[in-house]
Design a protein around this motif. Structure first.
Motif, short mmCIF file in Angstrom:
data_model
loop_
_atom_site.label_atom_id
_atom_site.label_comp_id
_atom_site.label_asym_id
_atom_site.label_seq_id
_atom_site.Cartn_x
_atom_site.Cartn_y
_atom_site.Cartn_z
N SER A 169 0.83 -1.21 0.00
CA SER A 169 0.00 0.00 0.00
C SER A 169 0.86 1.26 0.00
O SER A 169 0.60 2.22 -0.75
N GLU A 170 1.90 1.25 0.81
CA GLU A 170 2.81 2.41 0.81
C GLU A 170 3.56 2.49 -0.51
O GLU A 170 3.80 3.58 -1.05
N TYR A 171 3.93 1.35 -1.04
CA TYR A 171 4.64 1.27 -2.33
C TYR A 171 3.80 1.93 -3.43
O TYR A 171 4.31 2.71 -4.23
N MET A 172 2.51 1.63 -3.44
CA MET A 172 1.63 2.21 -4.46
C MET A 172 1.58 3.73 -4.34
O MET A 172 1.65 4.44 -5.35
N ASP A 173 1.47 4.23 -3.12
CA ASP A 173 1.45 5.68 -2.94
C ASP A 173 2.71 6.32 -3.51
O ASP A 173 2.65 7.40 -4.12
N LEU A 174 3.84 5.67 -3.30
CA LEU A 174 5.09 6.24 -3.78
C LEU A 174 5.20 6.22 -5.29
O LEU A 174 5.57 7.23 -5.92
N VAL A 175 4.85 5.10 -5.93
CA VAL A 175 4.98 5.06 -7.40
C VAL A 175 3.93 5.93 -8.07
O VAL A 175 4.20 6.51 -9.14
N TYR A 176 2.75 6.08 -7.48
CA TYR A 176 1.78 7.05 -8.04
C TYR A 176 2.39 8.44 -8.08
O TYR A 176 2.21 9.20 -9.04
N ARG A 177 3.09 8.81 -7.02
CA ARG A 177 3.70 10.13 -6.97
C ARG A 177 4.77 10.29 -8.04
O ARG A 177 4.89 11.34 -8.68
N PHE A 178 5.57 9.25 -8.25
CA PHE A 178 6.56 9.33 -9.32
C PHE A 178 5.90 9.51 -10.68
O PHE A 178 6.35 10.31 -11.50
N TRP A 179 4.85 8.75 -10.93
CA TRP A 179 4.23 8.78 -12.26
C TRP A 179 3.37 10.02 -12.52
O TRP A 179 3.28 10.48 -13.65
N ASP A 180 2.73 10.53 -11.47
CA ASP A 180 1.67 11.52 -11.72
C ASP A 180 1.97 12.92 -11.20
O ASP A 180 1.13 13.80 -11.30
N THR A 181 3.14 13.16 -10.66
CA THR A 181 3.45 14.51 -10.17
C THR A 181 4.61 15.12 -10.95
O THR A 181 5.44 15.84 -10.42
N TYR A 182 4.65 14.81 -12.21
CA TYR A 182 5.71 15.28 -13.09
C TYR A 182 5.05 16.15 -14.16
O TYR A 182 4.07 15.76 -14.78
N ASP A 183 5.57 17.34 -14.36
CA ASP A 183 5.03 18.22 -15.38
C ASP A 183 6.21 18.84 -16.14
O ASP A 183 7.25 19.15 -15.54
#
Length: 501
Positions: A169-183
């Motif tokens: 669950s923590e792993y998912m939160d971290l990879v979501y941030r890598f994938w979706d907080t890049y502009d």
């Protein structure tokens, strides 16, 4: 005039593969002269398979994977090596770009473990694959259960089941941030210091066509269902008959609905190993040939590897006498459930179990004409509410060719499959949902909360950051950056803490 009949659900078919020599579901079938799986360590096998899948409008080539050899049965790897299964394995991730280069639409699912793969590396790998496939990649999220894998990767033992899902669950939160907080205009540095994981870096790879790969998952334990209802877009489910599987599907859909997701947005795929023939006689002949090639010891090694129970102490042709040795109760339960599912009360011997495992194992394995097998598919769709099938093979490419040239035309005829992909040349997520433009996670998906420019850090970070000690109406909060905050606990904070708990 009678009302029009309701439109049937269009289903998805996946080729269920493993980058190992032989069949990972049916050990021993390398002996068949028509089998080409000895060529899995060369690109022509995979390029041909990808082109066949595209011709058959297959949705995914779905790769199972593992990090070790099965060594429980007789405390040896020899049985699984002789069976030619789960061995001589390549990393499937490196095969995907080559297969994508000769296709336009078929998708590719790769397995990656949240227990062993560094989240930064996994995020970069999946972004890279999504670019190179032009948005046709999925990640099969696993937590890994094998002690052999743990030992191979430098651990003393497997992390307990429920804790593995806490890490995931923590792993998912971290990879979501890598994938979706890049502009492109503002690259955001990710700072994560959680209970199990740490990272301090922006994502190294620029946004890919899907940003987040399609999220596949397996696991129907209580925590597995909870994880799937929150994160999964597609779920691989087991079961020998629809009645075994239907309750888990219903529970996961209900869990998704409770979280505000459309329950039908999760697509369920049941594993199946059909043996097809243009006639019943041809199908039965293929089945008998497969029985002759089945590796009984390999099947038992596979069962022991999955369950952690060594069955080598039992004579092959004597009925099991389960007398409370370690694992006996679990073995007894499995055999009872298998008989209930199949309606077969024949006594179990190790030979019968090994042969069963070598011909589909925990999967249903219907034998018959396209019409007969399509009837089985329709039963699963109607009774268990599945959305597709992970189709394993006995021999390759023969079993897959039978799906494309025999089974698929019957499914199209029945209105269960399309003549072409919904969005030819589109991303995997667009074709999974049949919605042009649906390249990213749906708005009702938990991962959507991370979408740039959101500062959402995830539920696990919220829980970590909001751990507070309330003493006489005062709080002492330690944030992820180690900052201690104090002050009176407000009504809103009390409500937030209560909801989080």
């Amino acid at each position: 005039m009678s009302p029009p009949s309701p439109q049937k659900k269009h289903i998805h078919l996946n080729f269920f593969e493993n980058a190992c020599t032989g069949s990972h579901i049916s050990p021993g079938q390398w002996r068949d002269l028509s089998d080409k799986t000895h060529g899995k360590d060369r690109l022509p096998y995979w390029l041909s398979l990808a082109q066949l899948a595209e011709k058959g409008k297959i949705s995914f080539i779905f790769f199972a994977d593992s990090y070790s050899l099965f060594d429980i049965y007789s405390s040896s790897i020899s049985p699984i090596l002789r069976a030619g299964a789960h061995c001589a394995a390549l990393d499937p991730m490196v095969l995907i770009p080559a297969m994508a280069s000769v296709t336009k639409t078929v998708g590719f699912g790769g397995t990656g473990s949240t227990s062993y793969l560094n989240p930064y590396i996994l995020a970069r790998t999946m972004s890279s694959l999504d670019h190179l496939t032009e948005g046709r990649v999925a990640w099969n999220v696993v937590t890994s259960w094998s002690k052999s894998a743990a030992l191979a990767l430098g651990k003393e033992d497997v992390v307990p089941h429920d804790k593995r899902y806490e890490v995931a669950s923590e792993y998912m939160d971290l990879v979501y941030r890598f994938w979706d907080t890049y502009d492109a205009e503002k690259v955001k540095k990710i700072e994560h210091k959680g209970q199990y994981l740490k990272a301090s870096s922006p994502h190294q790879t620029h946004p890919s066509p899907q940003r987040t790969p399609v999220l596949f998952q397996a696991g129907t334990s209580k925590v597995g269902r909870e994880f799937g209802s929150k994160h999964a877009e597609a779920i691989y489910v087991g079961g020998l008959v629809p009645s075994q599987t239907a309750p888990s599907i219903a529970q996961i859909r209900a869990g998704a609905s409770a979280q505000g997701r459309d329950p039908q947005s999760i697509k369920f795929f049941v594993g199946i190993t059909p043996i097809l023939g243009a006639t019943l006689e041809e199908a039965q002949a293929k089945y008998e040939r497969a029985r002759e090639n089945a590796d009984v010891a390999g099947g038992l090694a596979q069962f022991s590897g999955y369950t952690g129970i060594d069955l080598s102490r039992f004579p092959l042709d004597e009925v099991f006498e389960l007398k409370d040795a370690p694992g006996d109760a679990a073995t007894h339960t499995f055999l009872e459930n298998f008989n209930k599912a199949t309606g077969n009360a024949e006594p179990w011997t190790p030979r019968r179990l090994g042969e069963t495992m070598a011909l589909g194992g925990f999967h249903p394995a219907p034998v018959g004409t396209p019409e007969m097998v399509a009837d089985v598919f329709e039963q699963w769709i109607g009774e268990a509410d599945v959305d597709g099938f992970n189709i394993a093979y006995v021999t390759s490419p023969g079993s897959f060719e039978d799906v494309v040239y025999l089974l698929r035309p019957e499914l199209v005829k029945r209105g269960l499959m399309w003549e072409d992909y919904d969005i030819p040349g589109g991303t995997l997520r667009e074709n999974l949902y049949g919605v042009e433009g649906q390249k990213y996670l749906r708005d009702d998906h938990y991962g959507h909360k991370f979408k740039y420019p959101s500062d959402f850090e995830g539920d696990t970070a919220v829980m970590s950051n909001m751990k507070q000690e309330v003493v006489n109406g005062e709080k002492s909060e330690v944030t992820s950056n180690g900052v201690i905050k104090g002050g009176p606990v407000t009504v809103d904070e009390k409500a937030a803490l209560h909801q989080a708990a």
